[in-house]
Structure formats: C-alpha cells, structure tokens
Design a protein around this motif. Structure first.
Motif, PDB file in Angstrom:
ATOM      1  N   ASN A   1      -8.925   4.507  -0.156  1.00  0.00           N
ATOM      2  CA  ASN A   1      -9.502   5.155   1.013  1.00  0.00           C
ATOM      3  C   ASN A   1      -9.050   6.618   1.036  1.00  0.00           C
ATOM      4  O   ASN A   1      -7.895   6.925   0.723  1.00  0.00           O
ATOM      5  CB  ASN A   1      -9.035   4.449   2.284  1.00  0.00           C
ATOM      6  CG  ASN A   1      -9.683   5.014   3.533  1.00  0.00           C
ATOM      7  OD1 ASN A   1     -10.896   5.007   3.649  1.00  0.00           O
ATOM      8  ND2 ASN A   1      -8.878   5.492   4.463  1.00  0.00           N
TER       9      ASN A   1
ATOM     10  N   GLN B   1       0.391   5.188   1.355  1.00  0.00           N
ATOM     11  CA  GLN B   1      -0.461   6.058   2.160  1.00  0.00           C
ATOM     12  C   GLN B   1       0.101   7.474   2.164  1.00  0.00           C
ATOM     13  O   GLN B   1       1.323   7.675   2.173  1.00  0.00           O
ATOM     14  CB  GLN B   1      -0.539   5.544   3.599  1.00  0.00           C
ATOM     15  CG  GLN B   1      -1.084   4.139   3.723  1.00  0.00           C
ATOM     16  CD  GLN B   1      -0.990   3.600   5.138  1.00  0.00           C
ATOM     17  OE1 GLN B   1      -0.434   4.240   6.024  1.00  0.00           O
ATOM     18  NE2 GLN B   1      -1.540   2.415   5.348  1.00  0.00           N
TER      19      GLN B   1
ATOM     20  N   GLN C   1     -23.409   2.130   3.418  1.00  0.00           N
ATOM     21  CA  GLN C   1     -22.558   1.228   2.664  1.00  0.00           C
ATOM     22  C   GLN C   1     -23.376   0.483   1.609  1.00  0.00           C
ATOM     23  O   GLN C   1     -24.573   0.224   1.791  1.00  0.00           O
ATOM     24  CB  GLN C   1     -21.862   0.227   3.588  1.00  0.00           C
ATOM     25  CG  GLN C   1     -22.792  -0.679   4.359  1.00  0.00           C
ATOM     26  CD  GLN C   1     -22.035  -1.609   5.299  1.00  0.00           C
ATOM     27  OE1 GLN C   1     -20.816  -1.616   5.332  1.00  0.00           O
ATOM     28  NE2 GLN C   1     -22.767  -2.405   6.056  1.00  0.00           N
TER      29      GLN C   1
ATOM     30  N   MET D   1     -13.756  -0.814  -2.561  1.00  0.00           N
ATOM     31  CA  MET D   1     -13.041  -2.083  -2.618  1.00  0.00           C
ATOM     32  C   MET D   1     -13.587  -2.944  -3.744  1.00  0.00           C
ATOM     33  O   MET D   1     -14.783  -2.914  -4.038  1.00  0.00           O
ATOM     34  CB  MET D   1     -13.205  -2.811  -1.273  1.00  0.00           C
ATOM     35  CG  MET D   1     -12.426  -4.089  -1.109  1.00  0.00           C
ATOM     36  SD  MET D   1     -12.922  -4.979   0.398  1.00  0.00           S
ATOM     37  CE  MET D   1     -12.853  -3.680   1.622  1.00  0.00           C
TER      38      MET D   1
ATOM     39  N   THR E   1     -14.462   4.873   1.398  1.00  0.00           N
ATOM     40  CA  THR E   1     -13.707   3.640   1.169  1.00  0.00           C
ATOM     41  C   THR E   1     -14.352   2.861   0.033  1.00  0.00           C
ATOM     42  O   THR E   1     -15.581   2.709  -0.001  1.00  0.00           O
ATOM     43  CB  THR E   1     -13.681   2.755   2.432  1.00  0.00           C
ATOM     44  OG1 THR E   1     -13.068   3.472   3.500  1.00  0.00           O
ATOM     45  CG2 THR E   1     -12.912   1.467   2.188  1.00  0.00           C
TER      46      THR E   1
ATOM     47  N   ASN F   1     -15.154  10.341   5.399  1.00  0.00           N
ATOM     48  CA  ASN F   1     -14.324   9.249   4.903  1.00  0.00           C
ATOM     49  C   ASN F   1     -15.052   8.514   3.781  1.00  0.00           C
ATOM     50  O   ASN F   1     -16.270   8.336   3.806  1.00  0.00           O
ATOM     51  CB  ASN F   1     -14.019   8.271   6.036  1.00  0.00           C
ATOM     52  CG  ASN F   1     -13.111   7.143   5.592  1.00  0.00           C
ATOM     53  OD1 ASN F   1     -11.902   7.300   5.533  1.00  0.00           O
ATOM     54  ND2 ASN F   1     -13.691   5.992   5.284  1.00  0.00           N
TER      55      ASN F   1
ATOM     56  N   SER G   1       0.835  -1.197   0.000  1.00  0.00           N
ATOM     57  CA  SER G   1       0.000   0.000   0.000  1.00  0.00           C
ATOM     58  C   SER G   1       0.870   1.247   0.000  1.00  0.00           C
ATOM     59  O   SER G   1       2.032   1.223   0.441  1.00  0.00           O
ATOM     60  CB  SER G   1      -0.944   0.026   1.209  1.00  0.00           C
ATOM     61  OG  SER G   1      -0.215   0.198   2.412  1.00  0.00           O
TER      62      SER G   1
ATOM     63  N   MET H   1      -8.118  -1.642  -3.267  1.00  0.00           N
ATOM     64  CA  MET H   1      -8.885  -0.864  -2.304  1.00  0.00           C
ATOM     65  C   MET H   1      -8.349   0.555  -2.267  1.00  0.00           C
ATOM     66  O   MET H   1      -7.137   0.785  -2.387  1.00  0.00           O
ATOM     67  CB  MET H   1      -8.781  -1.497  -0.911  1.00  0.00           C
ATOM     68  CG  MET H   1      -9.409  -0.720   0.211  1.00  0.00           C
ATOM     69  SD  MET H   1      -9.240  -1.603   1.779  1.00  0.00           S
ATOM     70  CE  MET H   1      -9.714  -0.316   2.935  1.00  0.00           C
TER      71      MET H   1
END
Length: 331
Positions: free
Chosen positions: A188, A155, A262, A212, A210, A208, A153, A186
């Motif tokens: 974010n 970040q 979600q 996936m 997210t 936020n 990942s 994924m």
C-alpha cells in the motif's frame, strides 16, 4: 467505555452474507506517571448469515447436503492491551461460543518515535461466518473454519498537518481448523495534501494504491476452504477526500471517503467447491468508500461518539454503524 457496532456484509445467504452485532465494554487506567495505559476489553458477538440458498452455485461442507436452518454463532471475547507512545501490545481470544477458538494478539513498535512502525499480529479473518467462527458439516458433523491471519508488516509514514506520504508491506500465513494453509502479500502506498482550510475545518485530498495477492483461492465453503476473499490479484487505485470539522458547541465531526477503480482476478477454486464452473473470474469496476464520525462532549467526564461506514471494496458491499459512550474519571 461502552459501545456497540452493527455491520452487514453482502453476499449469498448462508454462505458469504454476514450480519455482525458486537458490543464493547472496556476499562483502562494510566500506569505510573502516564507513560503507559492498560486496558481490559470484553466484546459480546453475535453473527448470522441466514439459511444457505439452495439456488446458489456453492457447495457446503462435504459437498452433498446444505443446512436447512439459519447459520448462527455467538460468544464473548476478551483482551488485555498495553499502550505507550511508541509501543502497543494486546493478547486475547476469539469469542468463547464459537465452534473454533483462537488465541489472538499483536505487537506494534515505532523506534525512537520515527517514521517506521513494525507490527506482528494474529487476527481473526472476519469475511464470513465460516472464516470467523467455524461451522459444522451437516452430513459428518466435522467442524472447519475459524481462520486466523498470522503475519507482520512494515509501515513508513512521513509528513504533518499540511502534507505527507506513506507506504507499507504486509505478509501473512492464513490457517484454520481443517482449512488448507494459505499465504497473502499486500502493498500500500499513498500521499495526502491540505487543499483548503477555514474557520470551520480542513479539507485534505490524496492518492492511494493498494495491491494484494493470495497463493490460493479459498473464498468458497466446502471442507478445506476458508470462506474468505482471496484473489490471485487485487488492485485498487483511489482518491481519498476528508473534511475534518472544527469543534462547535463541544461537537466535532469528520466526513471522509474515496472514489476510484478496482480490479479483481480470482484463481480456480479447489475441486468440488462449486456445482458448475471453475471459479476463474476477472472483474473490474468503480470503488467507493464513505466514513462519517461525530463526537459530542456532554460534560467534563462524558463523551458520546457515533460513526457510519460504507464501501464496496474487495467485491462486497459493506456497511457498519455504531456508538461509544466514554467516561473519564478525571476531567
């Protein structure tokens, strides 16, 4: 350090339901003049998912017979960790008593204490007893499961005590014993702000997002499946809220959580995974997340900590609670 955690994962008994009991014993020391910390950690683990529910729509193993006893696994894992301000590395194994064992580890690096962090890792997939420990087919004796996610990942984080924002992108390959190989991507992103502050603590709010995607749906329990949440598309939008209390009488606490929405879109299951149906499914609904942490410094050497987490993200309701007792050789 010594502690323990009890977790419960909702789902169908004997399949995706999971109760997880984990202890932890750890010792660490500072190397040199404090530039690095070396830790040795051992974790006894006990998992239980119950007797497979014969009224469910799931098939098991080779597809013709369900186990008639409780699905159970236990063992001890061990790891070695090294950490500095901008670098962390670990190497270890999944629990020794599991039917499938894996070498696990991670490396994390933040160049020049800057905003970017690079991670590579190999972690157990802990969604079910099948994905975490591996199980045995009652008809053939064949073992499958024990899924690990190998990936990396990038970040980015920028900000301070009053505001900030962050973003990350993550890619993984998921493999296991007699499990079809899968991939996951994924992303974010989010931001936070200090909304209120007084003598007792600080309130921060945020936003936020997210997203996936998995190449294959492997959430079921026949040979070749991994038994882990793997939607074709998952989207979560939520608003985190955190109150960080100031220490009072050597006790500090944090209350956090989020509310949001979600959406989950499941692709078709592998043939033979279900008694009826294809596994195609699209659901949408509210999401919640709750965290509570408390720490009390008993004296110059001993600290007691406890936590409680609950959420319904990713289709299941999860709860976990635990404690830690820490002893520092120097005040």
């Amino acid at each position: 350090l010594a502690g323990g955690v009890v977790s419960s994962h909702s789902g169908t008994a004997g399949f995706d339901h999971l109760q997880d009991y984990e202890g932890e014993l750890a010792a660490s020391t500072v190397l040199g003049i404090g530039a690095a910390r070396l830790s040795v950690i051992t974790r006894p683990v006990m998992l239980q998912s119950g007797v497979p529910d014969s009224t469910s729509n799931y098939r098991f193993g080779s597809g013709s017979t369900l186990p008639t006893d409780t699905q159970f696994a236990s063992g001890n894992s061990a790891s070695l960790q090294l950490a500095t301000r901008d670098f962390q590395a670990s190497i270890g194994t999944s629990p020794s008593g599991f039917l499938v064992r894996n070498v696990l580890g991670s490396v994390s690096f933040r160049p020049l204490s800057g905003p970017f962090t690079f991670n590579v890792y190999r972690n157990s997939q802990k969604d079910s007893l099948l994905s975490y420990a591996g199980v045995k087919d009652p008809d053939t004796g064949q073992v499958w499961g024990g899924v690990v996610a190998t990936g990396g990942s990038l970040q980015y984080a920028h900000g301070g005590a009053t505001s900030g924002y962050y973003a990350s992108i993550d890619g993984q390959k998921l493999t296991g014993t007699n499990v079809t190989e899968n991939t996951r991507v994924m992303g974010n992103a989010g931001a936070y702000w200090l909304a209120y502050s007084n003598g007792y603590g600080e309130l921060k709010v945020g936003a936020n997002l997210t997203a996936m995607h998995y190449a294959l749906n492997e959430r079921y329990f026949t040979i070749g499946q991994g038994g882990y949440f793997s939607p074709d598309a998952f989207l979560l939008m939520n608003a985190p809220i955190t109150w960080q209390g100031r220490s009072i009488h050597n006790t500090s606490y944090m209350i956090g959580g989020s509310i949001g929405a979600q959406s989950i879109q499941q692709a078709a299951a592998m043939p033979g995974s279900l008694i009826t149906g294809t596994g195609l499914e699209t659901t949408a609904g509210a999401s919640y997340d709750l965290h509570l942490k408390v720490a009390h410094r008993m004296d110059a050497h001993w600290t007691l900590e406890g936590f409680l987490d609950a959420n319904n993200a990713r289709q299941y309701a999860d709860t976990s609670t635990g404690f830690t007792a820490r002893y520092a050789s120097r005040p």
